[in-house]
Every structure is written in C-alpha cells, then in structure tokens.
Design an enzyme around this catalytic site. Structure first.
Site, mmCIF file in Angstrom:
data_model
loop_
_atom_site.group_PDB
_atom_site.id
_atom_site.type_symbol
_atom_site.label_atom_id
_atom_site.label_comp_id
_atom_site.label_asym_id
_atom_site.label_seq_id
_atom_site.Cartn_x
_atom_site.Cartn_y
_atom_site.Cartn_z
ATOM 1 N N HIS C 257 0.904 -1.344 0.037
ATOM 2 C CA HIS C 257 -0.140 -0.046 -0.096
ATOM 3 C C HIS C 257 0.794 1.273 0.205
ATOM 4 C CE1 HIS C 257 -3.075 3.100 1.326
ATOM 5 N NE2 HIS C 257 -3.919 2.051 0.933
ATOM 6 N N ARG C 273 -6.322 9.864 -0.403
ATOM 7 C CA ARG C 273 -6.169 10.440 -1.818
ATOM 8 C C ARG C 273 -7.334 10.404 -2.175
ATOM 9 N NH1 ARG C 273 -2.765 5.968 -3.506
ATOM 10 N NH2 ARG C 273 -3.421 5.035 -1.533
#
Ligand code: FAD
Ligand code: HEM
Ligand code: HEM
Ligand code: SF4
Ligand code: F3S
Ligand code: FES
Lengths: 255, 255, 656
Positions: C257, C273
């Site tokens: 990740h 994000r």
C-alpha cells in the site's frame, strides 16, 4: 412494531421514580441548605439582623404586638426538611457500598484511578453518612426548641451546650455534599448542557468549586461569630435576646 | 496551515532513556502461582509505544509474559490495560508520555483474568451484547430485499450514529467505573453506549418501553452514579456523559 | 480425546467467516466459529476506506453498474483474476451493501445539493442530485472509473464487522474465542474438520464437521513492516498447505500500500487520496502527475507504490532515522472535512506521530498490505484438492483480485464471497453426511501433540524470535516491491535455511498451557513454509504482473504466464513446495487481456488474445437490440445461488 413485551410482565417503574426522587430530594435539600446558611449568616450583620430574620421566619410581622410570632412555623419547616432529609438518606443508602468488601473494592479503585469525580462520590458518601447523624441531632434540637432561635439562644447552643464542634463538622459536610450533589445533578440529567456537554461539565465543575468555597467561608465566619457571642454571653446563658435592649453591643463594634 | 516540511515530534527525542516497567504477573493456569509485581528495565527508543516495549520484553527478557495486541493501531480494542492507574490502550500510548520513566501496568479489573496483562473482554462483551440485544430490531433486518434501493437515511443521522458506533469494546470504561467494580451485574458504560446507538438508529424499531425492559433498573441506567470514569477514560472519546444523561431522561419519562 | 461435532465449522471470525456462518445458520445448520480473538477484534475492523459496490447514487458515480465495476476489477488484477468470479462478485456487491445497511451499518449518505470537494488538488463544486438524498454515498478510490467506494467516515470495516457480528449474535452462533486451528483433519479427498488448540489451557480439541471453511485472513506478518494486525500470520493458508492436497494459489502476489506511516506501518487509508490528498517529496513537490499524468495519486495501488519507490531511489525521499519516506498531504482538504470523514486518520496521526494532519504532512512509505494469494478455491469457494474444505475472504484465492486488488474490493469480497460461498457451503452440508473413524481423528491429534511436545522437550536449540526477525528481514529486503531473480534466489536459500533451523527450536518457557512463545514457535514453523512458497513462486514467475514486479522481466508476459501458480507441500520433510500451474483460458474471457493504461505498454501478448478480442466483438455485433445482460451472458455466462440472481435497482435507471 408493537412493543415486544406487551403480554409479558412489565418491569417495575419504581427504580425510575426513585432515581428521580433522589435527585429531587437532593435538589430541595441543596437549595434549602444554601438559603439556610445565608439566613444563619445574618449574624454577621449584627445580632439585630439575625434576630429580625429569626422573627421574620416565625412570621412575627403578622402579630401587631411585635412579640414572638408563631414558633411552630420553624418547627413545621424543620419537620418537613427532616422528612425530606430522611427520605433522601434512605434512597442514597441504596447506593452505599453495602458490604465491607464492596467498600474496599471501591476504595482501592479510587486510589488506583485518582479520578476526581470518582473520589468526589466517596466524599458524598462520607459526608452524607456524617450528616445522617449530626444533622439529625441538630434537627432534633431545633424541633424541640422551636421558638428559641435568636442570637443569644443560638450562640448559647454553640458554646454552653457544646454544639460548636458538631456545627463545624456539619458545616464542612453539608457544604461539600451539597455542592458536589448539585454538580452531579447537572451532569446526571444533562438538562443544562447546552451545545457542548463537555464544556458544560467544566463550567459546572467551576461553579461547584466556587459555591463550595463561598459557602464554606460564609459558614466559618458565622461560626466564629456565634462562638464569639456565645463566649461573651456565657455568664448569661439562657437569657433571650431582646431587640429593644439598650445595651446592644455588636460583635463588630466590640471585636 | 504550515506548508513547510515538518519532522514528527514523536521521533528523535528521549533516545536511550531507561524505562522501568512494573508489571503484574500471575498465571492462573499454573498451579501454585501467586500474583506479584515484576520489574523490567529497557532502553527507550524514539516513538516507542507500550506495544513495542512489551514485545521487546517478551522477546528479549521473559517469553512467558502474556498480553494482547491485535491491530496495534488503536482500532481493535484488544490492548486495554491499566497504565499508571488509568485504563487505556497500550498500543497507542507513547512511553515518552511518562516523564519519570516509571510505568506500572496492571490487567484491566472487572474482567476475568487470563494471565498477566491479558483479560477476557470478549466473553464480557458478548454477554453484554446478548443482554441489550445489540442488533437492529426490524422486519427489514430479518427479510431484507437487497435488490431494490436501500431505505433512505438522513445524512446527519448517519454521521451521528457512526459517532456512537465508534466504540471498540476495549473495556476501559468498564474498568474505570467504580459502580461496576462494586456491583457485578451493573451493565456499564459500554452497554449504555450501544443502547444509545440503537436508540438513535431509526432502523431499530424498539420503543422506549422496550428499552426500559432492558435498562430500566438499578443494574441499568438508574444504577449509574455519574462517576464519569467512563467519560474521562474512553480512548475513543465517546460522549458518555451526554448519552447516559439522555438515556436517563428518556427512561424516567417512560410511563 | 475431546471432540466437538458440528455441521458447518468456520475458522475465522472476520467479515468473511462471520458471513459464511450467518449463511449456514440461516439455512438451519449447526454452525460454529473458531477465532484467535473476539470476533469484533478481527482485522476486518481496521479497514478504513470503504467497500466497493456499484450503487451509482453519488453524482460522480452516476452511470456506474456491474459492467464498469467488472472491467475495473479485471484491469486492476492485470488480467490475473478469474473473470466469472469477478462477475459473480460485481453482481452481488450492491446486494451485500444493502443487506449490511439493513443490518445496521450507518453508511455515509448522499447530501443533496452543492458541495465543495477537492479533486486533483483543486477545489471544485459538485452537485448531488436531490433525488439521491439519503441514499448510500460513495467516494473515489484508486483504479476505479467511478466513485464507487461506499464508506462510513473512515471506519467502514469497523461498522461492517460490528453489524455482522451482531447479526451472528442475534442468530446465536457460538464463537469459540482464543482457539487456534493448528491442522486440518482429512481422510481421502475429504476435509473433516480441524485440530484446535485452546490458547488458554493448551488443550487440543478435535472439531469435526461436514464442511470446514477457512476465513483466517492474510499472511502479511511474514514481512517485518506491514499494515496488517499482529495476528495476520497466514495460519489458515498454512494448515491448508500442510495437508499436501489443498493447493495455495498465487502466493507471490503480495500488495504494497502506498501510504503507511513511518516507522510503525499503520495505514493511512486510500480515502486520504480519494478525497483529494496528494503525495509530496523532500522538496514539497507533488511528483505523481509526472509519472501518471492521468490518474496521478489515484492510479492503482501497485502503480503508485512503484512510482513512490522509484522517486525515492532518485534521491527525492525525505531522510529519517528509519530510512527514506515521502509526505502525504491532506491539509488541503480542510479541518472540517478531515474531522468528519478522516477521523481515525486524525487520531492515528496524533497518537502515533504527534502530528496534526490538518496542519502537517504525514510521513508515509509503501508497506506490505494485502495478500492476493491464499487457499485456492474454485468459484463455489471449495478447494480443488479437498472436498468439504472451503475458503473465503483474504485467506482465499477465489481469485477475484489476480495480481493486484483494488482498494475497497477486499471488504467487499469478504462479504460478497461470504454470501455466495456461504450458500454453497450450506448446499454441501445438506448433501453430505459425517462419517469418520475416531482413529483418523486421533491420528491428527497425535501428530499435533507430538509437535508441541517436541518443542517443549528440546533442552536447547534455535531461538524463535531470532528466526522470526531473520525471516521478516529477508522478506522485506528481497521479496518486496521490486524483485530480481538474484535477490529472490538469495531469499529462497536464506528462508530454506531458516526453515531447517526452525525444526530445531527450543523454548525458554516450557509451559504447555497459555504460552505465547510456544504459540509463536508453532506459527513460525508454518510461516516459514508460506514465506518459502511466496518466494519460490516469485522466483519462478519471470514476468511483471500487477503487484509482482520483476526488474529483470519488466514486461507482462501473457504468452508464458497467463496462469495461476498452485503450490502444494507434499511431505512434511520437504524444504520447498511443489509448484504447478493452472492456465487462464483466454477463449472464455469476457474481457480479453489488454493494456491497463499505466506507463508504457510492453505486454507480450498471448497468441489467442487477438482471436478472442475479435470473437467478442462479433458476439456483441451479432446481438443488436439486446440489453447488456444478454450480451454479457453471451460473452461469458456465470452462475450464482438462486437467491442472488435478480438484477440490482439503481436510482434513475431502475434495473437496467
Ligand atoms: C489497515 C488495513 C486497512 C484496510 N482497508 C481496507 C479498505 O478500506 N477497503 C477494503 O476493501 N479492504 C481493506 N483492507 C483489507 C481488508 O480489511 C481485509 O482484507 C479483510 O478485512 C479481511 O477479512 P477476513 O474476514 O478475510 O479476515 P480477518 O478480518 O483478518 O479475520 C481473520 C479471522 O481469522 C481468525 N483466525 C486466524 N487464524 C486462525 C486460526 N489459526 N484459528 C482460528 N482462527 C483464526 C482471526 O481470529 C480472525 O477472526 C484493509 C486492510 C488493512 C490491513
Ligand atoms: C428547618 C430546618 C433547620 C433549621 C430551622 C435550622 C436552623 C439553624 C439555626 C437557627 C442555626 C444557628 C444555630 C442554632 O440555633 O442552633 C443553624 C446552624 C446550622 N445548621 Fe441548621 N437548621 C435546619 C436544618 C439544618 C440541616 C438539615 C443541616 C445540615 C444537615 C443544618 C446545618 C447547620 C449548620 C452546619 C449550622 C452551623 C452554621 C455555621 O456554623 O455557620 N441545618 N441552623
Ligand atoms: C441536607 C443534607 C443533604 C443534601 C443537601 C443532599 C444533597 C444531595 C444531592 C443534591 C445529591 C445529588 C442527587 C443525585 O445525584 O441524584 C445527593 C446525592 C447523594 N446524597 Fe445527599 N444530601 C443530603 C443529605 C444526605 C444524607 C444525610 C445522606 C446519607 C445518609 C446523603 C447521601 C447522598 C448520596 C450517597 C448521594 C449520591 C447518590 C447518587 O449518586 O445517586 N445525602 N445529595
Ligand atoms: S465506550 Fe469507550 S472505553 Fe468503553 S468499550 Fe467503548 S471504546 Fe472502550
Ligand atoms: S463511570 Fe460508571 S457510574 Fe456511570 S457515569 Fe460512567 S457508568
Ligand atoms: S491493539 Fe488494537 S487497539 Fe491496541
């Protein structure tokens, strides 16, 4: 959806009623105690003031001749308060640690946590316990001597009748207990919380501390005044205060 | 808003300090074992949490030391312990917080002890859930038609429910509650929080009468003495004070 | 010998296991769950970002449906997934989310009207339809065409797990906590349950069942730094591997990740994000648009992780005592948004970093996160090697994710596969009987007893924690984001050495009951087998696909590698698994292999690809006037339990 339990036995509503009554009785007692202390502290304004308050309480203004008033009025108030007092204590008793073990567990919990509100509760228990005895004595005296409230009679009780230690302890007990109790009431029901309950709690805490301090100061000053008058009046113990007396000497003037 | 490049404050300080951990030891599985405190010394690392420290102790000093961690990120509720007197999550507690370098760890009280710092919160929480029936009570939940549009919900209500749904069942509020310590059958704050959550949820069709059956007694909402240990020690900062007061108001109004 | 009998035995009480148990119980079967920990503490609780389902209620999700979700998932997998499974999944996902809504998940809802949001670091106004007010909202996630990730603030997994476990409690399903399955009991080609160790008393108990379901989550903890919980140690996969009959699939497919905090590796959700946060380098410069001009920070996870690593290799990382990192900047989202939708993120930053994300950048670095590989199953969730053995969730390689999982597709998989496979498990239970001799059970019990006794008895030998950190270090250094043949070979040799040494572990604490060191030793021996399997699979796979990136073989090679790795551990004494391969059949694919859209297209195509592309186009053309369901069915039919076959309604379009 229907109530799930319509046919079954419903749970008793008693605990709800009792919880509310405990709070209401506490509220009544708390408010009463604050008023009471303000009245008692009228001694700081002079014996005359205190006497006037006492007479006023006996509704003496209803009597044209300006004599005594109705001494059974304080008796009625005292008796009423006594009932509330016993009732409140009875309800509170249910919350007391009921066994020695519970008490020990709570104490060790309190010592481990050092968490203010938890400790305050124990203060309430202890002060409540003290009041139960000392308050009863005081109330008993007031009820059996209804009509004998005036600067000298009261001051004599302080000194000659050796009530001063009792009053001192009672004073601390009641002021702590009442302020904490009122704080707890506010938290418990949350009615005055406003926008942010957390901010409100901080505010309540502050108010609690201020009222405690204020009434304790007031109480101690009054206590000193009664003791002072009582010492001076020791030789004449038993004589009642007469407002028209020419030889009125005030605590303040002589002090 | 500072757009400059920052350095995390938790890093880079306190390197090399000696920490002294005083840890409760007792393994009920071992015949003859007795509860005692044991002291371990380790060197502090920058950004060290109690999770890191305990693992280091287990890996380097005493491999029999029992404790529970799962997520090590403050979200699963496994690692409640009493840290210097206060229940908290060990994994999100930085050792840098303790300026004296002395850290005492005890297992959460009020739960069944498994060994050393490990307690059986799972068993407790399951029975709590069964007691308050912590699931949505509705026809829709039983026979959901998932092919059609979901029932609408007010966005603000959804946010508010999540606010209360954030409880991670760590048990800190239970261990911090003097009432719970004294009275084993008391539901405790985590139970109230779940009740408040389902009470708020319009999908759950239980009425106040139904809720009264669950929490309307002295083991329920009327047993809470507003000690606020829950409010002040909940690692997720859930609004116990406000919710308990809310439930209390609702429940005294049930007729 | 203590034996517990049940119909449906579920190992693992995360979202996946609970949902299978709920399905079994609702079908009237005797059901029982085993778990290392209380159900609500399972790692599913840690999922922050959300769950993908094509509801299409959010303005930016308008027009979404199963087809688009399917295409995103297949592309995301780098064509490594099983396409019929992806179809089953995308069809049931909307049902799953609606069922969860009815069961109590407080999904964040659409607010009709204009809202200011941050897209591509710009403040923009989005208008949400009034008609959609109150329906389930969705946010943007990496690698998806539409806003499809449904969420509850950033506590999606937590709220889902709580609702699911509450359902299980309502149904009265027992969860036997602090119980660890240490071996599967099997006879011939059938699985009959598990040998289980009570982690408190140390007692061994046989749980005998008609069907056994492994739902134990991933194997991330073979890596030293991971976003995974400390109990995510892959024991479900390991005990399946140890049967020698049930294969593990694609174990080399390990996801990193992009944004875990440094140094502890706690995840900052992709929602950061998705909601508009950006990545910055040592100079505070936003570098992702240079690498991926189109998707930028919201490219697929494997892509962003690689780009970040590349950028740090160029010397643009921020130096720290824990190695280089980059910055995640969510300050542009504003205090109100952060405190409403990124609550847990805020808490983690404050508690673990002493950083306030409203004002400060967050130090992040790509970190091990998800295990695409696992117990290989067919589309019904059953192991091809052992009948009656099922697997779901992260533990399984049902093969929804291929070589890269999309964010939000995992919690979705747990629930959806739980629903689907749960029905097949129940079917299996209804059709089968429980016949097993106590001798077989006793045999397995004895084997495990002997393993434990050997560990307890050995006076001196290797140290558990030394071996464990050596394993984790090798995995970090040599089996990470960028892989090479040379490094992988070194890793394999090193791990095999550790595996040998692990057979000679001696404990310092020789108690047979609750003994964390014993637990760790037993697990380490098994974890090393998994680590070897991952590494060997990675070494053999000489191509780059999804998260598996070989610097020495940078191209995706469909010609030679459009196949799934299957690993068997045939004998206890073996030092590495037996590897076999299973072809992915292009001629049956709805979406034949193509370009994923990141970087340059260097794919080595399979000879059959072009033919299938044309064939598919012809099928579509031959059906003018047909609706999308008919076309889909013509391209690639798939099956589902009857109760999940109906179409999904969407706002504005009905069931079309
Ligand atoms: C930090 C983080 C954030 C994530 N965020 C998202 C997200 O936003 N969206 C998304 O889609 N996915 C996300 N994921 C991935 C997703 O959360 C997981 O893949 C998924 O929850 C796994 O669920 P599960 O039910 O398969 O296993 P888990 O929830 O891990 O449960 C495993 C269960 O198995 C039990 N168990 C294990 N071994 C044994 C044994 N030997 N015997 C008995 N019981 C055993 C455990 O006790 C546990 O109950 C995230 C993952 C992480 C790590
Ligand atoms: C109706 C009921 C009451 C009446 C009429 C009453 C009246 C009085 C009077 C007249 C005094 C002055 C001393 C005296 O005359 O004895 C006094 C003092 C005091 N009373 Fe009461 N009282 C009542 C109830 C209570 C109760 C219930 C408490 C506490 C439990 C209490 C606590 C005190 C204390 C602490 C003092 C001393 C004050 C000081 O030192 O400043 N009283 N009260
Ligand atoms: C004049 C005397 C008293 C006053 C003014 C007073 C006032 C109060 C108040 C306001 C409360 C808060 C009520 C609530 O939380 O619901 C309270 C609680 C309490 N009182 Fe008193 N009280 C008095 C006498 C007593 C006595 C005599 C006892 C004990 C025998 C007692 C014991 C308690 C206890 C234990 C509580 C806490 C109850 C709880 O938390 O639910 N009080 N009191
Ligand atoms: S309410 Fe808070 S303290 Fe209590 S269990 Fe939940 S998270 Fe923990
Ligand atoms: S600490 Fe306990 S007494 Fe009530 S306010 Fe919290 S539950
Ligand atoms: S380990 Fe999960 S909250 Fe601490």
């Amino acid at each position: 959806m229907k109530s799930l339990l319509q046919e079954e036995v419903r749970k008793s509503r008693m605990p709800a009623r009792l919880d509310l009554l405990q709070s209401l009785s506490g509220l009544v007692l708390g408010l009463f105690m604050w008023v009471h202390l303000i009245l008692v502290s009228s001694i700081l304004l002079g014996k005359g003031a205190m006497n006037a308050v006492a007479r006023f309480m006996e509704l003496s203004f209803l009597r044209e001749d300006g004599s005594g008033g109705y001494p059974f009025i304080p008796w009625v108030i005292a008796f009423g308060i006594f009932l509330v007092f016993i009732f409140h204590a009875g309800l509170a008793m249910r919350k007391f640690p009921s066994t020695w073990k519970q008490n020990r567990v709570f104490l060790s919990h309190m010592q481990m946590m050092r968490h203010p509100d938890t400790s305050l509760w124990y203060v309430q228990v202890v002060t409540g316990f003290i009041m139960f005895f000392l308050g009863s004595v005081h109330l008993y005296v007031i009820m059996t001597n209804a009509g004998s409230i005036d600067p000298y009679a009261s001051a004599d009780r302080f000194v000659t009748d050796w009530m001063w230690p009792l009053f001192l302890i009672l004073l601390f007990a009641v002021e702590l207990h009442a302020a904490i109790g009122m704080y707890r009431l506010a938290i418990k029901w949350g009615i005055l919380d406003g926008e942010d309950p957390r901010v409100a709690r901080k505010k309540f805490k502050k108010i609690k501390n201020i009222t405690s301090a204020f009434f304790l100061t007031l109480g101690i000053l009054s206590w000193i005044a009664y003791v002072y008058i009582g010492i001076q009046h020791r030789a004449h113990a038993g004589e009642r205060y007469i407002s028209s007396t020419a030889v009125e000497y005030s605590f303040v003037a002589r002090g | 808003m500072s757009n400059h490049v920052n350095t995390p404050t938790a890093h880079g300080n306190d390197k090399g300090r000696k920490l002294r951990f005083h840890i409760f030891r007792y393994n009920p599985q071992l015949p003859g074992d007795k509860p005692r405190m044991q002291t371990f010394e380790i060197e502090e690392q920058p950004g060290m949490t109690i999770f890191v420290a305990l693992n280091e102790i287990r890996e380097r000093q005493d491999s029999s030391l029992q404790f529970d961690f799962v997520c090590r990120a403050g979200i699963c509720g496994s690692c409640g312990v009493v840290i210097n007197g206060r229940p908290d999550l060990a994994c999100h507690t930085l050792t840098a917080k303790f300026s004296g370098g002395e850290i005492t760890l005890l297992p959460l009280p009020a739960f069944e002890l498994i060994g050393d710092l490990s307690v059986n919160t799972g068993k407790f929480m399951r029975s709590m859930s069964e007691r308050i029936e912590s699931w949505i009570h509705s026809e829709e939940a039983k026979h959901c038609d998932f092919n059609v549009l979901e029932e609408r919900m007010d966005p603000d209500l959804a946010d508010k429910i999540y606010e209360l749904d954030r409880c991670i069942e760590c048990g800190c509020c239970i261990s911090a509650c003097g009432t719970k310590r004294m009275r084993e059958d008391f539901l405790g704050a985590v139970g109230f929080m779940h009740v408040a959550r389902f009470h708020l949820d319009t999908r759950d069709q239980r009425t106040d009468d139904d809720w009264y059956e669950i929490i309307g007694d002295d083991d329920g909402i009327f047993g809470c003495m507003s000690l606020m240990g829950c409010e002040d020690n909940c690692p997720k900062d859930l609004p116990h004070q406000a919710q308990i007061a809310f439930l209390r108001r609702k429940m005294v109004m049930v007729r | 010998m203590k034996v517990v009998y049940t119909d449906s035995l579920v190992i693992g009480a995360g979202l996946a296991g609970l949902r299978v148990a709920v399905a079994s119980k609702m079908r009237g079967l005797d059901t029982l769950i085993l778990s290392l920990i209380p159900a609500k503490r399972s790692h599913s609780a840690a999922a922050q970002g959300g769950m993908q389902a094509s509801l299409g209620a959010a303005a930016k999700g308008e027009g979404d449906n199963e087809d688009i979700h399917f295409a995103d998932t297949v592309k995301g997998s780098d064509w490594g997934c099983d396409q019929p499974v992806a179809r089953m999944f995308t069809h049931v996902a909307p049902k799953a989310i609606r069922e969860l809504a009815a069961w109590g998940v407080p999904w964040s809802r659409v607010r009709g009207g204009d809202h200011e949001v941050v897209i591509n670091a710009q403040r923009t106004i989005i208008h949400e339809k009034e008609e959609a007010h109150g329906l389930i909202m969705a946010r943007d996630f990496g690698g998806t065409k539409k806003w499809r990730t449904c969420y509850t603030s950033d506590g999606a997994g937590h709220t889902m797990l709580y609702a699911m476990d509450n359902k299980a409690i309502e149904l009265g399903i027992p969860v036997h906590e602090r119980m660890e399955a240490v071996a599967l009991i099997h006879e011939g080609d059938r699985c009959r349950g598990a040998v289980v160790r009570d982690l408190i008393t140390g007692e061994l108990i046989a749980y005998v069942a008609k069907a056994t379901t492994i739902a134990t989550g991933g194997y991330g903890r073979i890596y030293g730094v991971t976003t995974n919980a400390v109990i995510v140690e892959g024991m479900g996969a390991a005990i399946a591997l140890e049967t020698g009959k049930a294969p593990l699939g694609n174990m080399e497919a390990v996801q990193f990740h992009p944004t875990a905090i440094v140094p502890v590796g706690i995840l900052m959700t992709e929602g950061c994000r998705g909601d508009g946060g950006v990545l910055r380098d040592v100079d505070g410069y936003r570098f992702m648009p240079d690498y991926e001009p189109e998707k930028k920070e919201l490219a697929s996870r494997d892509v962003v992780s690689r780009r970040m690593t590349e950028h740090m290799r160029k010397g643009k990382g921020v130096p720290s005592p824990y190695g280089d990192h980059l910055w995640l900047d969510i300050t542009i989202l504003g205090k109100e948004h952060i405190e409403r939708n990124l609550r847990e993120v805020t808490e983690i930053c404050r508690n673990f970093l002493g950083v306030d994300p409203v004002k400060d950048y967050i130090p992040v670095r790509p970190t091990q996160h998800y295990s695409m590989g696992g117990v290989r199953t067919n589309w019904t969730g059953e192991s091809p090697g052992l009948r009656g053995l099922f697997s779901v969730g992260e533990a399984a390689c049902w093969d929804l994710h291929g070589f890269n999982r999309l964010g939000g597709n995992s919690v979705a998989e747990t629930v959806v596969s739980g629903m689907i496979v749960g029905e097949y498990v129940a079917d299996y239970c209804e059709q089968s009987t429980l016949e097993i001799s106590t001798g077989v059970i006793a045999g397995f019990m004895e084997r495990e007893r002997a393993r434990i006794d050997a560990l307890l008895a050995r006076p001196s030998g290797e140290k558990v924690y030394e071996l464990r950190s050596a394993m984790q270090q090798i995995m970090m250094d040599k089996v990470g984001i960028f892989r090479t043949g040379e490094k992988l070979q070194e890793a394999l040799d090193g791990l095999k050495d550790l595996l040998r040494r692990s057979r000679n572990i001696a404990l310092t604490n020789k108690i047979g009951s609750s003994n964390p060191e014993l637990v760790d030793a037993l697990r380490l021996q098994r974890q090393l087998k998994l680590a070897v399997t991952v590494t060997k699979g990675a070494l053999l796979r000489t191509e780059s696909r999804g998260a598996h990136t070989r610097e020495d073989y940078p191209e995706r090679n469909d010609r030679d590698w459009l196949k799934r790795t299957l690993a068997y551990w045939k004998n206890e004494a073996d030092e590495e698994p037996t590897i076999e391969y299973e072809d992915l059949d292009i001629s049956k694919m709805e979406l034949p292999p193509g370009f994923r859209g990141y970087g340059t297209d260097n794919t080595i195509h399979h000879p059959n690809t072009a033919g299938r592309v044309q064939q598919a186009a012809e099928i579509v053309q031959s059906m003018p006037g047909a609706d999308r369901f008919q076309v889909q069915n013509a391209l690639m039919p798939f099956d589902l339990p009857a109760k999940y076959k109906e179409k999904n309604e969407r706002i504005g379009v009905g069931c079309k």
